[in-house]
Design an enzyme around this catalytic site. Structure first.
Site, PDB file in Angstrom:
ATOM      1  N   SER A  27       3.130   5.392  31.728  1.00 26.26           N
ATOM      2  CA  SER A  27       2.634   6.764  31.916  1.00 26.26           C
ATOM      3  C   SER A  27       3.687   7.623  32.618  1.00 26.26           C
ATOM      4  O   SER A  27       4.547   7.102  33.330  1.00 26.26           O
ATOM      5  CB  SER A  27       1.375   6.764  32.769  1.00 26.26           C
ATOM      6  OG  SER A  27       0.399   5.919  32.223  1.00 26.26           O
TER       7      SER A  27
HETATM    8  N1  SAH Z   1       0.119   0.917  33.851  1.00 25.97           N
HETATM    9  C1  SAH Z   1       1.079   0.725  32.826  1.00 25.97           C
HETATM   10  C2  SAH Z   1       0.804   1.594  31.634  1.00 25.97           C
HETATM   11  C3  SAH Z   1       0.700   0.783  30.411  1.00 25.97           C
HETATM   12  S1  SAH Z   1       0.094   1.573  28.955  1.00 25.97           S
HETATM   13  C4  SAH Z   1       2.485   0.872  33.328  1.00 25.97           C
HETATM   14  O1  SAH Z   1       2.686   1.282  34.468  1.00 25.97           O
HETATM   15  O2  SAH Z   1       3.407   0.546  32.587  1.00 25.97           O
HETATM   16  C5  SAH Z   1      -1.463   0.761  28.748  1.00 25.97           C
HETATM   17  C6  SAH Z   1      -1.426  -0.730  28.677  1.00 25.97           C
HETATM   18  O3  SAH Z   1      -2.748  -1.169  28.408  1.00 25.97           O
HETATM   19  C7  SAH Z   1      -0.556  -1.298  27.564  1.00 25.97           C
HETATM   20  O4  SAH Z   1       0.385  -2.171  28.104  1.00 25.97           O
HETATM   21  C8  SAH Z   1      -1.553  -2.036  26.670  1.00 25.97           C
HETATM   22  O5  SAH Z   1      -1.030  -3.216  26.083  1.00 25.97           O
HETATM   23  C9  SAH Z   1      -2.669  -2.346  27.645  1.00 25.97           C
HETATM   24  N2  SAH Z   1      -3.969  -2.638  27.012  1.00 25.97           N
HETATM   25  C10 SAH Z   1      -4.511  -2.056  25.929  1.00 25.97           C
HETATM   26  N3  SAH Z   1      -5.713  -2.585  25.659  1.00 25.97           N
HETATM   27  C11 SAH Z   1      -5.941  -3.534  26.599  1.00 25.97           C
HETATM   28  C12 SAH Z   1      -7.004  -4.446  26.849  1.00 25.97           C
HETATM   29  N4  SAH Z   1      -8.081  -4.509  26.067  1.00 25.97           N
HETATM   30  N5  SAH Z   1      -6.897  -5.270  27.911  1.00 25.97           N
HETATM   31  C13 SAH Z   1      -5.798  -5.231  28.718  1.00 25.97           C
HETATM   32  N6  SAH Z   1      -4.755  -4.393  28.529  1.00 25.97           N
HETATM   33  C14 SAH Z   1      -4.828  -3.554  27.476  1.00 25.97           C
END
Ligand code: SAH
Length: 209
Positions: free
Chosen positions: A62
């Protein structure tokens, strides 16, 4: 690790605080976590831009202002137990760890490869006490419940019931909710298990898998 990019990070956080009021705890956390250590090597030049960046598996870290806004809304204190759904590269988890400590942060990531990479980076940056599990975050992480706070970094059609279930009465859940258009929702859990929702504006996150 040599923190050779502190000046860039300070400049970024100065710009963030010019634009909005952040709590002192959030500001400190944003100044502390070396975002470049979490960003892939081919994106290093943009590590201190206020923008989302690709991190592999079609996912994105993000934008810093979004992490700051969510950190403010999470309103967590030292020692609070926090569930994160969507570890990604681990950056947001590290920011949360600055507020509550690394020990009480539990993060679930859907993609194995991202979970592994995030653990490695969290270790290198001194946040190795953050716990990362590969799996479906829709189920939360029951083994460490109840949580004082929980948040999703991916958008869900509705806040997953298991996550609400695992938050203590009086605790908060923060999540981007919606599909095409999403709203950042903060829900406080009441003693009877129902929730009190507040909307905090339109946002854009990758969808929950
Ligand atoms: N907080 C993260 C942002 C990652 S983007 C950072 O600082 O980098 C959102 C993340 O959610 C992605 O890595 C994606 O793989 C994960 N995601 C999507 N669906 C999910 C689920 N059902 N359970 C766990 N993670 C999930």
């Amino acid at each position: 690790m040599a923190d050779d990019r502190r000046a860039e990070r300070e400049a970024l956080v100065d710009r963030l605080t010019d634009r909005r009021d952040l709590s002192p705890a959030t500001e400190q956390a944003m100044r502390a976590v070396p975002r470049h250590a979490f960003v892939p090597s081919d994106r290093q030049a943009a590590a201190y831009d206020d923008s989302p960046l690709p991190i592999g598996e079609g996912q994105t870290i993000s934008a810093p202002h979004m992490v700051a806004v969510m950190t403010d809304l999470l309103d967590a204190d030292e020692g609070d137990r926090v569930l994160e759904v969507g570890t990604g590269c681990g950056y947001h988890a590290a920011v949360t760890a600055e507020l509550v400590g690394a020990d009480p942060v539990y993060s679930v990531e859907y993609h194995d490869s991202l979970a592994r990479e995030a653990r490695k980076t969290l270790r290198k940056t001194g946040y190795e006490a953050v716990s990362v599990r590969a799996g479906d975050g829709r189920e939360g992480w029951p083994a460490h419940a109840p949580y004082d706070r929980a948040y999703l970094t991916c958008a869900a059609p509705t806040v997953p019931a298991a996550v609400v279930e695992q938050v203590r009465p009086g605790g908060l859940v923060l999540a981007p909710v919606g599909e095409q258009t999403q709203t950042l929702v903060r829900a406080r859990k009441r003693a009877d298990g129902t929730v009190d929702r507040e909307r905090h504006g339109g946002v854009r996150f990758v969808p929950l898998q």
